[in-house]
Design an enzyme around this catalytic site. Structure first.
Site, PDB file in Angstrom:
ATOM      1  N   GLU A  52      -2.345   0.311   7.755  1.00 12.42           N
ATOM      2  CA  GLU A  52      -1.467  -0.781   7.310  1.00 12.42           C
ATOM      3  C   GLU A  52      -0.256  -0.223   6.568  1.00 12.42           C
ATOM      4  O   GLU A  52       0.874  -0.681   6.763  1.00 12.42           O
ATOM      5  CB  GLU A  52      -2.247  -1.746   6.409  1.00 12.42           C
ATOM      6  CG  GLU A  52      -1.426  -2.966   5.995  1.00 12.42           C
ATOM      7  CD  GLU A  52      -2.124  -3.832   4.956  1.00 12.42           C
ATOM      8  OE1 GLU A  52      -3.312  -3.587   4.659  1.00 12.42           O
ATOM      9  OE2 GLU A  52      -1.469  -4.750   4.424  1.00 12.42           O
ATOM     10  N   HIS A 101       2.872  -7.161   4.263  1.00 10.92           N
ATOM     11  CA  HIS A 101       1.491  -6.731   4.528  1.00 10.92           C
ATOM     12  C   HIS A 101       1.091  -7.085   5.944  1.00 10.92           C
ATOM     13  O   HIS A 101       1.748  -7.879   6.609  1.00 10.92           O
ATOM     14  CB  HIS A 101       0.519  -7.415   3.552  1.00 10.92           C
ATOM     15  CG  HIS A 101       0.586  -6.840   2.168  1.00 10.92           C
ATOM     16  ND1 HIS A 101      -0.352  -5.977   1.681  1.00 10.92           N
ATOM     17  CD2 HIS A 101       1.507  -7.004   1.193  1.00 10.92           C
ATOM     18  CE1 HIS A 101      -0.019  -5.629   0.435  1.00 10.92           C
ATOM     19  NE2 HIS A 101       1.108  -6.243   0.124  1.00 10.92           N
ATOM     20  N   GLU A 138       2.029 -11.783   5.433  1.00  9.51           N
ATOM     21  CA  GLU A 138       1.010 -11.107   6.240  1.00  9.51           C
ATOM     22  C   GLU A 138       1.484 -11.299   7.674  1.00  9.51           C
ATOM     23  O   GLU A 138       1.450 -12.405   8.209  1.00  9.51           O
ATOM     24  CB  GLU A 138      -0.369 -11.755   6.047  1.00  9.51           C
ATOM     25  CG  GLU A 138      -0.951 -11.603   4.641  1.00  9.51           C
ATOM     26  CD  GLU A 138      -1.618 -10.254   4.393  1.00  9.51           C
ATOM     27  OE1 GLU A 138      -1.601  -9.371   5.294  1.00  9.51           O
ATOM     28  OE2 GLU A 138      -2.175 -10.076   3.288  1.00  9.51           O
ATOM     29  N   HIS A 163       0.833  -1.218   0.000  1.00  9.83           N
ATOM     30  CA  HIS A 163       0.000   0.000   0.000  1.00  9.83           C
ATOM     31  C   HIS A 163       0.865   1.265   0.000  1.00  9.83           C
ATOM     32  O   HIS A 163       2.033   1.192  -0.344  1.00  9.83           O
ATOM     33  CB  HIS A 163      -1.008  -0.049   1.158  1.00  9.83           C
ATOM     34  CG  HIS A 163      -1.699  -1.387   1.240  1.00  9.83           C
ATOM     35  ND1 HIS A 163      -2.753  -1.709   0.422  1.00  9.83           N
ATOM     36  CD2 HIS A 163      -1.425  -2.501   1.982  1.00  9.83           C
ATOM     37  CE1 HIS A 163      -3.130  -2.964   0.693  1.00  9.83           C
ATOM     38  NE2 HIS A 163      -2.327  -3.473   1.621  1.00  9.83           N
TER      39      HIS A 163
HETATM   40 ZN   LIG Z   1      -2.240  -5.376   2.529  1.00  8.40          ZN
END
Ligand SMILES: [Zn+2]
Length: 468
Positions: free
Chosen positions: A316, A369, A432, A301
């Site tokens: 995030e 992430h 993640e 992002h």
């Molecule tokens: Zn993400």
């Protein structure tokens, strides 16, 4: 060993030798998608499977217009000859301005010329003459001025480094565009002159491209079957210097006709037929150290794309950048070259992130992430891979180190269809590293101690990966 077992194993051994011999026979490439493979040579035989376009198989035998193909170790099948083309032999001009004539004699009309080093496909041969084709030019040349491929030492491989690349019929900006290629596509460089490379790609594309738009790379091939012959010269009649086992990998030095010249131990080299190997893309593995490796870190992002937002308002994109910066420092002190797909809070599109990774010839790509779920209790970190060949080993190297984390449960290595790991050709994983949507986990993962621990673990995992 019992006698029966001994006889059987000898029989299998002889059979495998026989298979490796005809595995080097005539090759074809399929011309259409969903090509029917039948149980016998005719339309009345049932269809047993379908092949997609661009696949290569060896021919076992031919009957009328039907070819029996060796589909795999155990299976053969028949296809109609009109839907396949034979993989042809290439020759190179050994002199400049080699005359291409309308007939196989020196009195016939000159149709054009081959430049020194220019490659052409052999159509047929007649005594001292060879009929060749290159682009739109087809005709007869004196075989004395052609080299088979022994002088093709300079054959290289490359990747298209422009968004759109024109493939032209001749090495000139004025020449007709015969095909277009896009960023990241692979080419085989079969000739060169001035600022131009003569290339082949995808079976059908052949022509000239401006050389500044081709990045040259080295790559590896992997042997498909046991007892595959490595020969002293690029020819079926050359002697066998050794046999390779299934799965063995070799660095490609050059391509000569349908043969790869490969590096063997002790500064030796040998030749292996292209149809008995597959290409390996993770070409920078197994050097033993993270030092001088190029690692691209992709903080998820950024800019207008905040990613998920935690219960306390933490975005995030802010957390991924924090992790990426820490990871960069750790990797740099271990001697790696590190590239971030974004250095600050800016928006970078997914295709641009892939481009950055490909352009710097990275050895590994790590996308960072943090997760979210409508279930506020969802918790844990996950490693996602896309390609089982190139990505999964990288994911597995992270497995033992991330599972050491006590503060956040580890959920393992899983398949994930994410753009950045799907579109990159280099080994890549998407991590993640915990749930932003879980208030308890959020306070853990946002802490400096967790950030330091998890980045150290990733570095340890990368070290494991490069020492395999
Ligand atoms: Zn993400």
């Amino acid at each position: 060993m019992k006698k029966a077992a001994y006889v059987l194993s000898v029989a299998l051994f002889l059979f495998s030798l026989h298979v490796s011999e005809w595995a080097e026979a005539k090759m074809i490439v399929t011309k259409i998608d969903r090509l029917n493979v039948r149980e016998g040579p005719g339309l009345s035989y049932p269809v047993k499977k379908q092949l997609s376009k661009g696949q290569r198989y060896t021919v076992v035998q031919e009957t009328n217009d039907w070819l029996q193909l060796k589909l795999n170790e155990r299976e053969t099948g028949w296809v109609a000859g009109q839907y396949v083309s034979s993989v042809k032999e290439q020759v190179k001009a050994a002199v400049d301005r080699l005359r291409v004539r309308s007939a196989p004699n020196s009195q016939s009309k000159i149709l054009g010329y081959l430049k020194l080093g220019q490659t052409a496909t052999v159509i047929e041969t007649k005594e001292e003459w060879t009929k060749i084709q290159t682009g739109s030019l087809a005709g007869w040349v004196s075989s004395h001025y052609l080299t088979e491929s022994a002088s093709a030492e300079n054959t290289q491989f490359g990747t298209v480094a422009a968004d759109t690349l024109n493939v032209r019929a001749e090495p000139s900006q004025q020449a007709a565009v015969v095909a277009k290629m896009t960023f990241g596509q692979q080419v085989t460089i079969i000739g060169e002159t001035g600022d131009w490379y003569q290339i082949q790609a995808n079976g059908n594309i052949s022509g000239w491209v401006y050389r500044a738009y081709i990045m040259t790379t080295s790559f590896y091939i992997q042997v498909l079957d046991d007892d595959t012959n490595i020969r002293t010269k690029p020819s079926l009649s050359a002697s066998v210097q050794m046999r390779a086992k299934k799965g063995q990998q070799y660095r490609v030095i050059a391509k000569e006709g349908n043969w790869y010249k490969i590096e063997l131990s002790g500064q030796q080299s040998g030749y292996i037929a292209e149809w008995v190997v597959s290409i390996v893309h993770n070409n920078n593995r197994s050097n033993g150290s993270i030092k001088n490796k190029t690692i691209v870190i992709d903080p998820g992002h950024g800019g207008k794309d905040s990613g998920t937002i935690g219960s306390n308002g933490l975005m995030e994109k802010t957390l991924t950048l924090k992790t990426a910066r820490l990871l960069k420092n750790e990797l740099q002190s271990a001697g790696a070259n590190v590239v971030l797909t974004r250095e600050n809070d800016t928006y970078v599109s997914l295709p641009d992130r892939v481009k950055i990774a490909e352009q710097c010839h990275a050895d590994a790509f790590i996308s960072i992430h943090y997760d979210s779920s409508p279930n506020g209790l969802a918790s844990g970190m996950t490693v996602y891979y896309y390609d089982a060949q190139s990505d999964y080993p990288l994911g597995l190297s992270l497995d033992p180190v991330l599972s050491e984390t006590e503060t956040v449960p580890y959920r393992g290595v899983r398949f994930g269809d994410f753009h950045v790991i799907r579109e990159t050709t280099i080994p890549s994983v998407l991590l993640e590293l915990g749930y932003v949507s879980n208030p308890t986990e959020l306070s853990t993962i946002a802490s400096d101690s967790y950030q330091q621990q998890v980045t150290k673990e990733i570095v340890d995992g990368l070290k494991r990966y490069f020492s395999n």
